[in-house]
Design an enzyme around this catalytic site. Structure first.
Site, PDB file in Angstrom:
ATOM      1  N   PRO A 141       7.940 -19.927 -20.777  1.00  0.00           N
ATOM      2  CA  PRO A 141       8.839 -18.876 -20.306  1.00  0.00           C
ATOM      3  C   PRO A 141       8.360 -17.451 -20.545  1.00  0.00           C
ATOM      4  O   PRO A 141       8.951 -16.684 -21.306  1.00  0.00           O
ATOM      5  CB  PRO A 141      10.132 -19.172 -21.065  1.00  0.00           C
ATOM      6  CG  PRO A 141       9.672 -19.793 -22.345  1.00  0.00           C
ATOM      7  CD  PRO A 141       8.463 -20.611 -21.970  1.00  0.00           C
ATOM      8  N   CYS A 142       7.321 -17.061 -19.827  1.00  0.00           N
ATOM      9  CA  CYS A 142       6.797 -15.699 -19.930  1.00  0.00           C
ATOM     10  C   CYS A 142       7.827 -14.677 -19.460  1.00  0.00           C
ATOM     11  O   CYS A 142       7.765 -13.506 -19.848  1.00  0.00           O
ATOM     12  CB  CYS A 142       5.491 -15.573 -19.167  1.00  0.00           C
ATOM     13  SG  CYS A 142       5.560 -16.161 -17.470  1.00  0.00           S
ATOM     14  N   HIS A 143       8.804 -15.107 -18.659  1.00  0.00           N
ATOM     15  CA  HIS A 143       9.847 -14.188 -18.191  1.00  0.00           C
ATOM     16  C   HIS A 143      10.731 -13.698 -19.330  1.00  0.00           C
ATOM     17  O   HIS A 143      11.430 -12.704 -19.179  1.00  0.00           O
ATOM     18  CB  HIS A 143      10.694 -14.849 -17.094  1.00  0.00           C
ATOM     19  CG  HIS A 143      11.394 -16.092 -17.522  1.00  0.00           C
ATOM     20  ND1 HIS A 143      10.767 -17.324 -17.532  1.00  0.00           N
ATOM     21  CD2 HIS A 143      12.664 -16.303 -17.952  1.00  0.00           C
ATOM     22  CE1 HIS A 143      11.624 -18.241 -17.943  1.00  0.00           C
ATOM     23  NE2 HIS A 143      12.786 -17.649 -18.213  1.00  0.00           N
TER      24      HIS A 143
END
Length: 176
Positions: A141-143
């Site tokens: 989950p780089c977001h």
């Protein structure tokens, strides 16, 4: 001796509420890339950087990947952690990607805080670069990394998708 690089990957298209996701898997059923159809050229570039030249052949992604993705987009946010993924990258990139998975859905962190958690407090920019090189967005989950002031910063899939993902997860952030 270096691990043998794959000669080909399987490419599937998966419809989501925020566009068509491109799912790249290997012969063992591990996710190697998740990107968006409107960013397909970038996905090919990242694959070449990580694996060299390899063919993409049309093929269905395993249910062990599509089922949890469907559940996530339907609101069962914990399902992403069940997806088996594998990615080449530098040792630092892999450390960042593993640490990203410790940020729970609905929460965010900043690049500076992530650098401190990695015991590299002056490496916020390096964390940002590793975050941007993440080939399995959403699943890793780089977001969930945002600016220190709560603002949205870059996202390979576009800031609109980042905003949607964070809102879907119930995270607090400054809306654009």
């Amino acid at each position: 001796m270096a691990a043998k690089q794959p000669e080909h990957f399987h490419l599937d298209r998966f419809e989501t509420p925020i566009g068509t996701a491109l799912l790249v898997t290997d012969d063992e059923g591990a996710l190697r890339a998740l990107d968006w159809s409107d960013h397909e050229a970038r996905m090919h570039l990242l694959l070449r950087r990580h694996y060299g030249e390899c063919a993409l052949v049309k093929g269905s992604a395993p249910k062990d990947i599509t089922r949890p993705l469907k559940a996530y987009f339907a609101g069962d946010l914990g399902q992403l952690s069940t997806i088996k993924w594998r990615a080449n990258g530098t040792a630092f990139q892999r450390k960042v990607w593993m640490k990203l998975q410790t940020i729970p859905a609905g929460q965010t962190s900043s690049y500076g805080i992530m650098a401190a958690r990695l015991k590299a407090p002056n490496a916020a920019r390096a964390v940002g670069l590793a975050n941007g090189a993440n080939p399995v967005g959403v699943v890793v989950p780089c977001h969930r990394l945002i600016g220190a002031d709560g603002s949205l910063t870059g996202y390979g899939g576009g800031l609109e998708r980042k905003q949607w993902l964070l809102a879907h997860e119930g995270a607090t952030f400054k809306r654009t």
